[in-house]
Design an enzyme around this catalytic site. Structure first.
Site, short mmCIF file in Angstrom:
data_model
loop_
_atom_site.label_atom_id
_atom_site.label_comp_id
_atom_site.label_asym_id
_atom_site.label_seq_id
_atom_site.Cartn_x
_atom_site.Cartn_y
_atom_site.Cartn_z
N ASN A 1 -13.49 -3.71 4.06
CA ASN A 1 -14.35 -3.79 2.87
C ASN A 1 -14.11 -5.04 2.03
OD1 ASN A 1 -11.99 -3.04 1.66
ND2 ASN A 1 -12.71 -1.08 0.88
N TYR B 1 0.81 -1.22 0.00
CA TYR B 1 0.00 0.00 0.00
C TYR B 1 0.85 1.27 0.00
CZ TYR B 1 -4.59 -2.22 0.60
OH TYR B 1 -5.76 -2.92 0.41
N HIS C 1 -9.82 -6.48 -2.30
CA HIS C 1 -8.99 -5.54 -3.05
C HIS C 1 -8.94 -6.00 -4.50
CE1 HIS C 1 -5.57 -3.06 -4.29
NE2 HIS C 1 -5.19 -4.14 -4.96
O1 DGI Z 1 -9.31 0.57 -4.64
P1 DGI Z 1 -10.16 0.61 -3.41
O2 DGI Z 1 -9.80 -0.48 -2.43
O3 DGI Z 1 -11.64 0.64 -3.69
O4 DGI Z 1 -9.88 2.01 -2.69
P2 DGI Z 1 -8.55 2.90 -2.52
O5 DGI Z 1 -7.45 2.42 -3.42
O6 DGI Z 1 -8.97 4.32 -2.61
O7 DGI Z 1 -8.12 2.65 -1.01
C1 DGI Z 1 -7.46 1.47 -0.62
C2 DGI Z 1 -8.03 1.00 0.69
O8 DGI Z 1 -7.78 1.98 1.69
C3 DGI Z 1 -9.55 0.82 0.69
O9 DGI Z 1 -9.95 -0.44 0.18
C4 DGI Z 1 -9.87 0.96 2.15
C5 DGI Z 1 -8.88 2.02 2.61
N1 DGI Z 1 -9.50 3.36 2.58
C6 DGI Z 1 -9.72 4.14 1.47
N2 DGI Z 1 -10.29 5.30 1.83
C7 DGI Z 1 -10.42 5.25 3.17
C8 DGI Z 1 -9.92 4.01 3.64
N3 DGI Z 1 -9.91 3.66 4.93
C9 DGI Z 1 -10.40 4.54 5.82
N4 DGI Z 1 -10.39 4.20 7.12
N5 DGI Z 1 -10.91 5.75 5.44
C10 DGI Z 1 -10.95 6.16 4.14
O10 DGI Z 1 -11.40 7.27 3.79
#
Ligand code: DGI
Length: 138
Positions: free
Chosen positions: A112, A49, A115
């Site tokens: 969630n 990440y 990934h």
């Molecule tokens: O590609 P995604 O998994 O849909 O989303 P991303 O690449 O924007 O973010 C990676 C992960 O980081 C996501 O699955 C969950 C976490 N995350 C993203 N936005 C937030 C978050 N976790 C928290 N607590 N709050 C956020 O706003």
């Protein structure tokens, strides 16, 4: 043909949902060409990440991703990256479409459940982060 990296995250593995999620993936016509269950170290989760390291949720995200085993796999199919993203649903399950993995199984924006790579470049980085060529079928 395109390949994408899938992770079934600790919240889903710990609730015995890996099989149900893999069934949704396979029913959508995506083919599993590599798969394993692993416990990520902190350094491995931070490396995966790294693009998010300046985000306020980075520490919490890493702690969550190392809280238990994950199931990582490589999915193959035409347009696999976009098709898997659509099947996953929005990052926040509250915003996810009906019938998506996150709508059905995710607990909140962090826990969630899944990934999926978001572009060809990230898919190439992420698949090789977890798998060697020898571990990929076909
Ligand atoms: O590609 P995604 O998994 O849909 O989303 P991303 O690449 O924007 O973010 C990676 C992960 O980081 C996501 O699955 C969950 C976490 N995350 C993203 N936005 C937030 C978050 N976790 C928290 N607590 N709050 C956020 O706003």
């Amino acid at each position: 043909m395109e390949r994408t990296l899938s992770i079934i995250k600790p919240d889903a593995v710990s609730r015995n949902l890996a099989g149900a999620i893999l069934k949704m993936i396979q029913d959508a016509g995506l083919k599993v060409v590599a798969m394993k269950m692993i416990q990520l170290s902190k350094a491995e989760a931070e490396g995966f990440y790294a693009v998010h390291k300046e985000r306020p949720f980075f520490g919490s995200l890493v702690d969550f991703m190392i809280s238990g085993p994950v199931v990582v796999s490589i999915l193959e199919g035409d347009d696999a990256i976009a098709r898997y993203r659509k099947l996953m649903g929005a990052t926040n399950p509250a915003n996810a479409e009906e019938g998506t993995i996150r709508k059905i199984h995710a607990l909140d924006i962090e826990k969630n459940s899944v990934h999926g790579s978001d572009a060809p470049e990230t898919a190439a980085f992420e698949t090789s982060y977890f798998f060697s060529k020898l571990e990929m079928v076909g």
